[in-house]
Design an enzyme around this catalytic site. Structure first.
Site, PDB file in Angstrom:
ATOM      1  N   ARG B  28      22.666  22.048  48.210  1.00  0.00           N
ATOM      2  CA  ARG B  28      23.247  20.737  48.493  1.00  0.00           C
ATOM      3  C   ARG B  28      22.745  19.676  47.508  1.00  0.00           C
ATOM      4  O   ARG B  28      23.179  18.524  47.564  1.00  0.00           O
ATOM      5  CB  ARG B  28      22.963  20.325  49.934  1.00  0.00           C
ATOM      6  N   PRO B 122      13.331  25.657  31.409  1.00  0.00           N
ATOM      7  CA  PRO B 122      13.228  24.198  31.551  1.00  0.00           C
ATOM      8  C   PRO B 122      14.536  23.504  31.201  1.00  0.00           C
ATOM      9  O   PRO B 122      14.760  22.361  31.576  1.00  0.00           O
ATOM     10  CB  PRO B 122      12.121  23.819  30.573  1.00  0.00           C
ATOM     11  N   ASN B 123      15.414  24.166  30.474  1.00  0.00           N
ATOM     12  CA  ASN B 123      16.665  23.550  30.028  1.00  0.00           C
ATOM     13  C   ASN B 123      17.744  24.618  29.984  1.00  0.00           C
ATOM     14  O   ASN B 123      17.629  25.582  29.235  1.00  0.00           O
ATOM     15  CB  ASN B 123      16.456  22.938  28.633  1.00  0.00           C
ATOM     16  N   HIS B 151      19.128   8.145  25.171  1.00  0.00           N
ATOM     17  CA  HIS B 151      19.432   8.359  26.589  1.00  0.00           C
ATOM     18  C   HIS B 151      19.920   7.067  27.221  1.00  0.00           C
ATOM     19  O   HIS B 151      19.780   5.979  26.667  1.00  0.00           O
ATOM     20  CB  HIS B 151      18.178   8.838  27.329  1.00  0.00           C
ATOM     21  N   LYS B 155      16.241   5.753  32.199  1.00  0.00           N
ATOM     22  CA  LYS B 155      15.188   6.760  32.005  1.00  0.00           C
ATOM     23  C   LYS B 155      13.834   6.054  31.946  1.00  0.00           C
ATOM     24  O   LYS B 155      13.684   5.058  31.243  1.00  0.00           O
ATOM     25  CB  LYS B 155      15.457   7.520  30.707  1.00  0.00           C
ATOM     26  N   GLY B 161      11.386  14.824  27.373  1.00  0.00           N
ATOM     27  CA  GLY B 161      10.709  16.116  27.338  1.00  0.00           C
ATOM     28  C   GLY B 161      11.293  17.048  26.291  1.00  0.00           C
ATOM     29  O   GLY B 161      10.560  17.760  25.601  1.00  0.00           O
TER      30      GLY B 161
END
Lengths: 267, 267, 267, 267
Positions: B28, B122-123, B151, B155, B161
């Protein structure tokens, strides 16, 4: 041979009647020699004298120069301009080092010589001037603005003068329109990745071997981005601005600071 | 109607024999719900369970899941993985917070369950992973490397990162090849325009309304530049990586950290 | 004077023991003269001969050259390479015009001279080679791929050879991975704005004064984009590839076509 | 509770006295519903009615609307505008399909209602409008100009309407300044890589999954390049233009075609 030379002289004289007679000061320097070459190539301009630091300014008068281009050094440029103005010669100046006092003295001088024009331009790249202008015009319509400038790694200062000037123009335009600073929620930035803050505008300086001089203004709002980028690959790019300056200075009496006013961008 | 339903069930059962049975944990949440939708759309995958934090992990067993996708929270993700591995279910994990100790414990666990594969990434953006990989591969061939990440302005940390990780990979590749730091003659930078220095690599963070997540690696040598840019416009972009992970994890027993090894970029 | 020359000779001899002795063919051409200069500057290389079209190839032998760089013309390059190989001299060739037959003859020749290496490279820009490689590697992970190449307006052909080669590599990688052509719903394009279709990949050619040679591979999937851009600002950029070729050719016997294999990008 | 509600109503009434009362036609369409939401969020605007195709225009009068935003369909938009103008309501129109005749009829109508303003804008993205404007302004200062537009691959026509309009403006500006076509030495282009020629300006159309709507104007001269790029990531980007239009239309009586004149970019 005699006859042929005579013919040539006649032609040259006839041409010079309609061409603008231009001299270059600092003609052996990098910018000065490019300027001399640009004058030689330009339609309607005639190069009548090339002087360097050991030459007497009287040569300008003897050569009957109408416009003088100054790419010399800060210590002599104001003296050169004074001599030219007092002899009714228009000036296009690319030498740096003009402070407020020097500009004021030149304005006062020009008030006594009302027909003479002087253009003092910190940047003769038409592209760079347009990029600054467009950045300032667009600044108030976007929520965020940041500037990234990229140069060769031998540059000793950061940010570049052009980037600082662009930030100042952008900041001024936003304040005038009542637009606040760009949003920024940054809380952790231990190493300073967010760059410099110049007139409330973030400026980032990249140094990369292979580059010359490049700049991007990034403007963002919800759902869209506008980017204005200028690349200088070679200083030859300044020469179209120098030639434009020479052509326009004769019809712009008084002191003009910056190439902008000659570009006629109004609506 | 009854007959028709029966037929459909038969078809579904037949299909499921050749399809991979996939469950989603954290179904969810933002990422979990996207993952569930991606599984539904993907050829050869069948979504057999969607669990959220109040559901028992026993559902995974009851649903006969072969692969579980975990987009939960750091506090429960290792527990989820242990349960799955102990029940012979492969794992694809996008939850953050895995430190060295947790990774080592999972390696030890997998040594006792040799057929099971766990991917912790991580990505999941294939584009971002490729951009990092290419940046690291190219780094030793250029005199200069810098990174610009851009970005949205909400942020809270800078640099991102991904940018820090890219800088680390680039720095490591250059040291391994005996390439020194990028040249930089900067002497005056009063406001920090040169950005952050991460593993000897300059990183610049731009924050702009309208953007999502973007990154450029700029590499320069005499006379040339190589730019590797990745733009994430939407988190849906992570889902092709998740689907690729699900398909590959069943044939990659043991622990895999990062999507790179599944991309098979070798020559 | 005599003594001084003697000393210099001694030093040169001492140095040459550990340095690679390199000759340049076509040394008065644009590329050849750059190559000679690059050899002079490079650590571990010694320029022992510069030949142009009127010089005898015997000079290579007299100068005891270990590697010869050929930037001559299509009509003589194969002859030059044969002479070098038969005298045990490695070759780095940037001259164009090598067809399949010429390559096959050189392979056969090298089979009889097993210790000698020949590198024939259509492009010595490491950045351009990496950009092509990365484009091909990434191609199968994205739904769409298109190529934009940008050059100075004096170029007579479109698209550029590098763009056509990149398209071919991209197309090949996609077919090998079973990825279909990029989606394209275009129904109306009366003036051909969609550009050329090369190996199922759209290629667009921009011609702009001020540019040299630039190329972008644009790869897109749902929610993301990967861009690989290479800029050549100056042909000096080819020289790091030439120097790398010289250093590597001595340990790569046989025929190598393209710089790729020397870049050692494997995992 | 009753008292509090009464207070609130009073406040609302007080506010509405100084706020602009705005209605939306086509309020259930994609653009119309975004517009209604934008009006709700904007300072100084009050949303007083949302109509769709089954609603009577009399609702506008009953709601005392001062400005109506029309995002309907070509077949009814002129009728809607006529009704509004005849009732003294200003109009901001984003519906397409306005030909010269319809514009002329509306001008004639407005001549009889001198206080009323109508803005008909083919593009409400301020960024796109600025990009077009800047492209046209810069066009005469550069030797070369080309346009690259990039869209999602479901677009059926190429080039985009915005690119064609930009090319027309650029071409017009160059002709007015006596600047010839961009230089182009192309002799061989068998597959049409050089794209479309629109008003003497080359236009290239890229189609890439993941993109929305993007455009670059590339301007080049000896040694320099100016790039003006606009990215539309989401149609929400149109809404700042709609809100600006609503605020300005009340003080711009008569017909205005295009958002440009409201941006007040003159110097």
């Amino acid at each position: 041979m005699t006859e042929r030379t005579a013919t040539e002289t006649t032609t040259a004289a006839a041409t010079s009647a309609s061409e603008l007679r231009v001299a270059v000061l600092g003609a052996r320097g990098r910018m000065g020699s490019e300027a001399a070459q640009a004058v030689r190539r330009a339609d309607g301009l005639q190069l009548v004298a090339e002087l360097d630091h050991e030459d007497s300014l009287e040569v300008l008068v003897a050569a009957d120069a109408q416009v003088v281009i100054d790419f010399t050094v800060p210590s002599v440029t104001e003296h050169n301009v004074r001599f030219a103005v007092e002899h009714g010669i228009h000036c296009v100046v690319g030498t740096t080092g003009w402070d407020h006092e020097a500009l004021d003295r030149t304005r006062a001088l020009l008030a006594r010589h009302p027909g003479v024009g002087v253009l003092i331009a910190p940047n003769f790249s038409i592209g760079a001037v347009l990029a600054m202008r467009f950045s300032a015009q667009a600044a108030r319509f976007f929520e965020s603005v940041e500037i990234v400038e990229l140069h060769h790694p031998d540059k000793v200062d950061a940010p570049s003068g052009t980037a600082a000037r662009t930030a100042a123009l952008v900041g001024e335009a936003r304040r005038a329109a009542g637009v606040g600073p760009s949003p920024d929620a940054t809380e952790q930035d231990p190493d300073g990745a967010r760059g410099a803050l110049v007139d409330d505008v973030r400026v980032h300086s990249v140094r990369l071997r292979g580059l010359v001089a490049h700049q991007e203004t990034l403007l963002g709002s919800l759902g869209e981005q506008l980017t204005i980028r200028h690349d200088s690959f070679d200083r030859v790019s300044f020469m179209s601005g120098v030639v434009l300056g020479v052509r326009q200075v004769v019809s712009h009496p008084g002191l003009t600071h910056g190439l902008d006013d000659y570009l006629d961008l109004g609506l």
